[in-house]
Design an enzyme around this catalytic site. Structure first.
Site, short mmCIF file in Angstrom:
data_model
loop_
_atom_site.label_atom_id
_atom_site.label_comp_id
_atom_site.label_asym_id
_atom_site.label_seq_id
_atom_site.Cartn_x
_atom_site.Cartn_y
_atom_site.Cartn_z
N SER A 124 55.29 -53.46 -14.28
CA SER A 124 56.38 -54.15 -13.58
C SER A 124 55.84 -55.35 -12.83
CB SER A 124 57.07 -53.18 -12.62
OG SER A 124 56.25 -52.97 -11.49
N LYS A 125 56.77 -56.15 -12.41
CA LYS A 125 56.47 -57.38 -11.69
C LYS A 125 55.55 -57.13 -10.49
CE LYS A 125 59.11 -60.71 -8.98
NZ LYS A 125 60.45 -61.10 -8.58
#
Length: 565
Positions: A321-322
């Site tokens: 994820s980011k």
RNA sequence: GGCCCGUUCGUCUAGCGGUUAGGACGCCAGAUUUUCAUUCUGGUAGCAGGGGUUCGAUUCCCCUACGGGCUACCA
């Protein structure tokens, strides 16, 4: 209309599919030594030396699509999906299209679409058709195709595969909450639909009244009862789902837009997509999609599926994820992205100094390999070797260290002049004006210590500016009481060098050292300290030559004054 | 919870019944280097567990464990 034959000849059984639009011929029987071809308007066949008739399979031209949703920047997993689609298309001489799936107006993020297109271009994954690239199957933005979806939803209602549902979002939320309290899960499906407000339970007068009245409704797929749906995924093999476990998905929303599922199937059909290559998160919806193709009468021409493994976090649980990038210091996006809402900035591979070829290479090896030990692939080599059946089934943890190693490789492949061109703007930024020839030589001397273009500055700044401070540890270890005295003598030696070139300096220096019988290390480390500021760096005499005679002497003098034991 | 998918060194992976289980990243050591880095050589470390099938299982089947995905009028 497409049609097909099933033929069984000489132990082989081929399904021949063709449409009059897209036909190409490919002989699939490599082992057969046959030389005789007999042409036929529809079916190609040949007779082998064993006097057997072999039919060649005729296939539709390969067409694949990358279909992201513009809800934010493209994730590196998305880029990999695009890459595998691209490679598959190129490998088979097919088409690669970009379709923007923006059926959810609420999640639209301005700039995301442009970001996607720019990312693909930077990576060299240029679509043959699609948003921003044109093509005969447009428009390629689903919001612009809004008008074409409704008829297919209606068709499904007409043939009994879908129904109107009038339950409000609030009512459904309530049912979900109630189920949750009882440790259960509410699902709008074949077990519950007869107890809900829809066109299966309401009278036709009531249904007509509601529709005429403008009451909001959705159209749901009527999932068949208790039947197995089996499909051979090109990567995972046979996968079976039972429809009793599947819910009645919304196909058409009350805002007049289709959901992903309907739009996706309709568009893939209309755009003549032959292979759907997408992330594993879609595997669960594959049976729904297959059932939709069947319900719409498109089963014979529907695409084949291939579900890619996911890219996982370097450590810990879950998919990449980011946040992982922010935390662990690596980009998860191809390009720098500034959130238009919050202004938050996320780093990108491009801006972090990765070469696109390195980025593509590392992505390709995440979940795929050529079956040998080769690790470095150009795009052409990837196209040549790519095959879906060499895609790994399990999720791959991303390793930022290996990513750097890939970039190092591609940086080392570049020549000093090439890198100098990239380095010049950085020097400029630092306020340094140096002749290009010098920069090229400096880059040549330090590039093998670098992973990124940006590393060049850290590895070569002493060629352009004198050190401001001197490494304490080196001073303690190597700067003795008589060091100043010895350096004074070296200054005199340097002064006497007329042709200031590395080889000459070294020669004079060595002669002097031998004469005095001083240990090299005793003098050279202090000189290095004076010129560089610490005990690292390129060859000492190369440094001397490149910074010049006067500067060399000046730096040594400065160090003598600055460093007192 | 339910359904689906997966599980070989720390990580990415090769392997498709019989191998000293191979490669790469990382890490460690040695060599080279006047320093640091590079480079080279070597080393470290793995078949999740339990049942089967088989003369023989990393490989085939089942169970368990663990990991992942999905379970929205999001894609």
């Amino acid at each position: 209309m497409p049609y097909y034959f099933v033929l069984g000849i000489s132990g082989y059984r081929f399904r021949i599919i063709t449409s009059f639009r897209n036909i190409f011929f490919e002989c699939r029987i490599k082992a057969c030594p046959c030389k005789i071809w007999i042409s036929h308007p529809v079916v190609n066949y040949y007779i082998c030396s064993g006097n057997h008739i072999h039919f060649t399979e005729m296939e539709k031209k390969v067409r694949v699509r990358f279909a992201p949703s513009p809800t934010g920047p493209l994730h590196m997993g998305g880029v990999r999906t695009a890459l595998f689609n691209y490679l598959f298309a190129r490998k088979h001489g097919g088409d690669f299209l970009l379709r923007i799936e923006d059926t959810d107006q609420n999640r639209y993020v301005p700039g995301a679409e442009e970001y996607i297109i720019e990312s693909l271009k930077w990576c060299g994954l240029v679509p043959d058709e699609g948003v921003g690239f044109g093509g005969p199957f447009g428009p390629y933005r689903q919001s612009e195709r809004k008008a074409i979806y409704r008829q297919y939803a209606d068709q499904l209602i007409a043939n009994g595969n879908a129904y109107y549902a009038f339950d409000s979002a609030e009512e459904l939320d309530r049912l979900r909450r109630e189920a949750e309290e009882k440790q259960q899960v509410f699902s709008y499906d074949q077990h519950t639909r007869l107890g809900l407000k829809n066109s299966l339970t309401l009278s036709s007068e009531e249904i007509n009244r509601r529709i005429a009245n403008g009451d909001p409704y959705v159209i749901r797929f009527k999932m068949p009862e208790n039947t197995d749906v089996t499909e051979t995924d090109l990567i995972r093999g046979s996968v079976t789902f039972n429809t009793a476990q599947l819910d009645d998905k919304v196909l058409f929303k009350s805002d007049g837009m289709p959901t992903y599922h309907l739009a996706n199937v309709v568009d893939d059909h209309l755009m003549q997509i032959t292979h759907v290559i997408r992330g594993e998160e879609w595997l669960s919806s594959m049976p729904l999609h297959i059932l939709l193709y069947q319900a719409l009468g498109w089963d014979e021409t529907r695409p084949r599926f291939a579900h890619l493994p996911l890219i996982l976090k370097p450590t810990g649980k879950g998919k990449l994820s980011k946040r992982d990038g922010d935390k662990m210091g690596f980009p998860v996006f191809p390009l720098l992205w500034t959130d238009p809402e919050t202004g938050e900035v996320s780093r990108g591979y491009r801006e972090d100094g990765y070469f696109p070829e390195a980025f593509i290479n590392l992505l390709a090896l995440l979940g795929w390999n050529a079956g040998n030990d080769q690790e470095f692939f150009s795009m052409d080599e990837l196209i040549e070797h790519f095959s879906l059946d060499r895609v790994v089934k399990s999720g791959a943890r991303f390793d930022p260290e290996k990513a750097k190693w890939f970039n190092r490789h591609y940086l080392q492949q570049k020549t000093a002049p090439e890198l100098a061109v990239l380095f010049l703007p950085i020097l400029n930024e630092k306020g340094i004006l140096a002749p290009v020839e010098k920069v090229v030589r400096v880059v040549g001397l330090v590039k093998d210590r670098c992973e990124f273009v940006a590393d060049l500055w850290g590895q070569s700044n002493y060629f352009f500016t004198a050190p401001e401070s001197y490494d304490e540890t080196t001073i303690r270890k190597k700067w003795k009481d008589d060091t100043s005295e010895k350096l004074q003598a070296i200054i005199e030696v340097f002064k006497s060098v007329s042709d200031w070139q590395a080889a000459n300096i070294k020669e004079r220096f060595s002669a002097f050292m031998n004469e005095k019988e001083w240990g090299f290390g005793v003098v050279m480390v202090p000189i290095r300290l004076a010129l560089v500021g610490n005990s690292s760096g390129a060859d000492l005499f190369d440094i001397c030559e490149l910074i010049g005679k006067d500067e060399t002497i000046a730096r040594i003098r400065k160090a003598i004054v600055a460093i007192r034991v």
